[in-house]
Design a protein around this motif. Structure first.
Motif, PDB file in Angstrom:
ATOM      1  N   GLU A   1       1.899   9.518   5.569  1.00  0.00           N
ATOM      2  CA  GLU A   1       1.348   8.180   5.281  1.00  0.00           C
ATOM      3  C   GLU A   1       2.346   7.101   5.672  1.00  0.00           C
ATOM      4  O   GLU A   1       1.974   6.087   6.268  1.00  0.00           O
ATOM      5  CB  GLU A   1       1.029   8.046   3.791  1.00  0.00           C
ATOM      6  CG  GLU A   1      -0.256   8.670   3.373  1.00  0.00           C
ATOM      7  CD  GLU A   1      -1.408   7.672   3.301  1.00  0.00           C
ATOM      8  OE1 GLU A   1      -1.183   6.454   3.221  1.00  0.00           O
ATOM      9  OE2 GLU A   1      -2.545   8.146   3.320  1.00  0.00           O
ATOM     10  N   THR A   2       3.597   7.302   5.317  1.00  0.00           N
ATOM     11  CA  THR A   2       4.621   6.304   5.613  1.00  0.00           C
ATOM     12  C   THR A   2       4.779   6.144   7.119  1.00  0.00           C
ATOM     13  O   THR A   2       4.844   5.023   7.630  1.00  0.00           O
ATOM     14  CB  THR A   2       5.951   6.688   4.944  1.00  0.00           C
ATOM     15  OG1 THR A   2       5.730   6.879   3.535  1.00  0.00           O
ATOM     16  CG2 THR A   2       7.007   5.625   5.150  1.00  0.00           C
TER      17      THR A   2
ATOM     18  N   THR B   1       2.639  17.614  -1.042  1.00  0.00           N
ATOM     19  CA  THR B   1       2.453  16.225  -1.446  1.00  0.00           C
ATOM     20  C   THR B   1       3.512  15.337  -0.807  1.00  0.00           C
ATOM     21  O   THR B   1       3.200  14.252  -0.296  1.00  0.00           O
ATOM     22  CB  THR B   1       2.487  16.106  -2.981  1.00  0.00           C
ATOM     23  OG1 THR B   1       1.475  16.976  -3.526  1.00  0.00           O
ATOM     24  CG2 THR B   1       2.234  14.699  -3.436  1.00  0.00           C
TER      25      THR B   1
ATOM     26  N   TRP C   1       1.419   9.415  -5.685  1.00  0.00           N
ATOM     27  CA  TRP C   1       1.626  10.827  -5.369  1.00  0.00           C
ATOM     28  C   TRP C   1       2.795  11.412  -6.151  1.00  0.00           C
ATOM     29  O   TRP C   1       2.776  12.590  -6.512  1.00  0.00           O
ATOM     30  CB  TRP C   1       1.781  11.036  -3.862  1.00  0.00           C
ATOM     31  CG  TRP C   1       0.449  10.988  -3.172  1.00  0.00           C
ATOM     32  CD1 TRP C   1       0.007  10.037  -2.300  1.00  0.00           C
ATOM     33  CD2 TRP C   1      -0.634  11.923  -3.300  1.00  0.00           C
ATOM     34  NE1 TRP C   1      -1.272  10.332  -1.890  1.00  0.00           N
ATOM     35  CE2 TRP C   1      -1.699  11.481  -2.486  1.00  0.00           C
ATOM     36  CE3 TRP C   1      -0.811  13.091  -4.040  1.00  0.00           C
ATOM     37  CZ2 TRP C   1      -2.901  12.162  -2.383  1.00  0.00           C
ATOM     38  CZ3 TRP C   1      -2.021  13.769  -3.937  1.00  0.00           C
ATOM     39  CH2 TRP C   1      -3.046  13.318  -3.117  1.00  0.00           C
TER      40      TRP C   1
ATOM     41  N   VAL D   1       0.922   4.194  -2.724  1.00  0.00           N
ATOM     42  CA  VAL D   1       0.670   5.582  -2.335  1.00  0.00           C
ATOM     43  C   VAL D   1       1.806   6.475  -2.831  1.00  0.00           C
ATOM     44  O   VAL D   1       1.576   7.515  -3.453  1.00  0.00           O
ATOM     45  CB  VAL D   1       0.505   5.701  -0.800  1.00  0.00           C
ATOM     46  CG1 VAL D   1       0.630   7.136  -0.329  1.00  0.00           C
ATOM     47  CG2 VAL D   1      -0.829   5.110  -0.365  1.00  0.00           C
ATOM     48  N   GLU D   2       3.035   6.063  -2.553  1.00  0.00           N
ATOM     49  CA  GLU D   2       4.181   6.881  -2.954  1.00  0.00           C
ATOM     50  C   GLU D   2       4.257   6.999  -4.476  1.00  0.00           C
ATOM     51  O   GLU D   2       4.470   8.086  -5.014  1.00  0.00           O
ATOM     52  CB  GLU D   2       5.472   6.284  -2.386  1.00  0.00           C
ATOM     53  CG  GLU D   2       6.660   7.190  -2.547  1.00  0.00           C
ATOM     54  CD  GLU D   2       7.863   6.758  -1.715  1.00  0.00           C
ATOM     55  OE1 GLU D   2       8.983   6.893  -2.241  1.00  0.00           O
ATOM     56  OE2 GLU D   2       7.702   6.309  -0.565  1.00  0.00           O
TER      57      GLU D   2
ATOM     58  N   HIS E   1       0.829  -1.212   0.000  1.00  0.00           N
ATOM     59  CA  HIS E   1       0.000   0.000   0.000  1.00  0.00           C
ATOM     60  C   HIS E   1       0.863   1.263   0.000  1.00  0.00           C
ATOM     61  O   HIS E   1       0.629   2.180  -0.791  1.00  0.00           O
ATOM     62  CB  HIS E   1      -0.937  -0.001   1.205  1.00  0.00           C
ATOM     63  CG  HIS E   1      -1.661   1.279   1.384  1.00  0.00           C
ATOM     64  ND1 HIS E   1      -2.607   1.734   0.476  1.00  0.00           N
ATOM     65  CD2 HIS E   1      -1.570   2.224   2.343  1.00  0.00           C
ATOM     66  CE1 HIS E   1      -3.060   2.916   0.889  1.00  0.00           C
ATOM     67  NE2 HIS E   1      -2.451   3.223   2.010  1.00  0.00           N
ATOM     68  N   VAL E   2       1.861   1.314   0.873  1.00  0.00           N
ATOM     69  CA  VAL E   2       2.720   2.495   0.934  1.00  0.00           C
ATOM     70  C   VAL E   2       3.473   2.680  -0.382  1.00  0.00           C
ATOM     71  O   VAL E   2       3.661   3.803  -0.851  1.00  0.00           O
ATOM     72  CB  VAL E   2       3.661   2.429   2.154  1.00  0.00           C
ATOM     73  CG1 VAL E   2       4.687   3.546   2.126  1.00  0.00           C
ATOM     74  CG2 VAL E   2       2.849   2.501   3.442  1.00  0.00           C
TER      75      VAL E   2
ATOM     76  N   HIS F   1       2.706  14.762   2.709  1.00  0.00           N
ATOM     77  CA  HIS F   1       1.646  13.757   2.811  1.00  0.00           C
ATOM     78  C   HIS F   1       2.228  12.345   2.702  1.00  0.00           C
ATOM     79  O   HIS F   1       1.845  11.443   3.464  1.00  0.00           O
ATOM     80  CB  HIS F   1       0.582  13.998   1.736  1.00  0.00           C
ATOM     81  CG  HIS F   1      -0.504  12.985   1.756  1.00  0.00           C
ATOM     82  ND1 HIS F   1      -1.470  12.952   2.736  1.00  0.00           N
ATOM     83  CD2 HIS F   1      -0.771  11.943   0.926  1.00  0.00           C
ATOM     84  CE1 HIS F   1      -2.293  11.945   2.507  1.00  0.00           C
ATOM     85  NE2 HIS F   1      -1.885  11.313   1.415  1.00  0.00           N
ATOM     86  N   VAL F   2       3.143  12.139   1.790  1.00  0.00           N
ATOM     87  CA  VAL F   2       3.790  10.826   1.640  1.00  0.00           C
ATOM     88  C   VAL F   2       4.540  10.473   2.930  1.00  0.00           C
ATOM     89  O   VAL F   2       4.476   9.328   3.404  1.00  0.00           O
ATOM     90  CB  VAL F   2       4.727  10.800   0.412  1.00  0.00           C
ATOM     91  CG1 VAL F   2       5.581   9.532   0.393  1.00  0.00           C
ATOM     92  CG2 VAL F   2       3.926  10.930  -0.874  1.00  0.00           C
TER      93      VAL F   2
ATOM     94  N   GLN G   1       2.572   6.877   9.512  1.00  0.00           N
ATOM     95  CA  GLN G   1       1.365   6.285  10.077  1.00  0.00           C
ATOM     96  C   GLN G   1       1.358   4.775   9.868  1.00  0.00           C
ATOM     97  O   GLN G   1       1.092   3.999  10.790  1.00  0.00           O
ATOM     98  CB  GLN G   1       0.126   6.908   9.442  1.00  0.00           C
ATOM     99  CG  GLN G   1      -1.174   6.322   9.965  1.00  0.00           C
ATOM    100  CD  GLN G   1      -2.389   6.954   9.327  1.00  0.00           C
ATOM    101  OE1 GLN G   1      -2.313   7.579   8.271  1.00  0.00           O
ATOM    102  NE2 GLN G   1      -3.529   6.791   9.959  1.00  0.00           N
ATOM    103  N   HIS G   2       1.699   4.342   8.660  1.00  0.00           N
ATOM    104  CA  HIS G   2       1.671   2.919   8.380  1.00  0.00           C
ATOM    105  C   HIS G   2       2.840   2.176   9.027  1.00  0.00           C
ATOM    106  O   HIS G   2       2.723   0.987   9.336  1.00  0.00           O
ATOM    107  CB  HIS G   2       1.582   2.680   6.875  1.00  0.00           C
ATOM    108  CG  HIS G   2       0.248   3.070   6.329  1.00  0.00           C
ATOM    109  ND1 HIS G   2      -0.936   2.661   6.891  1.00  0.00           N
ATOM    110  CD2 HIS G   2      -0.103   3.856   5.283  1.00  0.00           C
ATOM    111  CE1 HIS G   2      -1.961   3.149   6.212  1.00  0.00           C
ATOM    112  NE2 HIS G   2      -1.469   3.901   5.235  1.00  0.00           N
TER     113      HIS G   2
END
Length: 190
Positions: free
Chosen positions: A168-169, A161, A77, A73-74, A69-70, A164-165, A171-172
């Motif tokens: 996300e990274t 952006t 973005w 996402v990366e 997922h990460v 945000h990446v 958090q995961h």
């Protein structure tokens, strides 16, 4: 260099030596992202493919799926930074099949290996790092893609952006730490 020329360690080292050093804000962004990538990858140390695909909490998440997922996402973005919202599509127009494919990002599918998932993540990370080093302007902005979770008419700069990446990274990586601790008691920190 031709398109099919293999990347050798010697050539990679030469290209690194020739590349200008990344400094200032870009170095800070890349260092922070690298730290959180490290903690995410660390949660998979010494695991088998089967273990990487196990759900160990009430969540649907597994370690291999989180890395997939990460990675996605990366990749998405970075495509947004380069090409704007069209690179990500219109989330409001997604079909059930589209959502099912997206759900597959969160699990290890038959035939997938932890080594393969980690290698893909490393490839995407290298492309991101190269982009951040080469971007002419971190303030360049695009409107966000259509999605129910984004405010309408919002615009994100390349800088926003990338932040945000990073978020996300991070958090995961936290999710992954809980999943790993539930699997066998191992922790990334502490």
């Amino acid at each position: 260099m031709t398109v099919n020329e293999p990347v050798t360690q010697e050539r990679a080292t030469q290209e690194q030596a020739e590349a200008p050093a990344v400094t200032g804000e870009r170095a800070d962004l890349l260092e922070t992202l690298a730290k959180h990538r490290h903690f995410l990858r660390l949660t998979t140390r010494d695991l088998t493919d089967e273990q990487a695909g196990l759900r160990t909490t009430a969540s649907e998440l597994c370690l291999g799926g989180l890395i997939k997922h990460v990675t996605s996402v990366e990749r998405n973005w970075v495509a947004f930074i380069l090409n704007g919202p069209s690179a990500m599509g219109d989330f409001t127009a997604m079909t059930e099949d589209d959502w099912a494919r997206r759900a597959d990002e969160f699990r290890m599918l038959p035939g997938e290996t932890l080594a393969g998932v980690l290698a893909e993540y490393a490839d995407v990370a290298a492309r991101t790092d190269d982009l951040v080093a080469a971007l002419p302007d971190l303030d360049a902005a695009w409107p966000l893609p259509k999605a129910p979770w984004f405010e309408s008419d919002a615009r994100w700069s390349a800088r926003r952006t990338l932040l945000h990446v990073i978020a996300e990274t991070a958090q995961h990586a936290g999710h992954a730490d809980i999943i790993r601790e539930s699997l066998d008691g191992s922790k990334s920190m502490g």
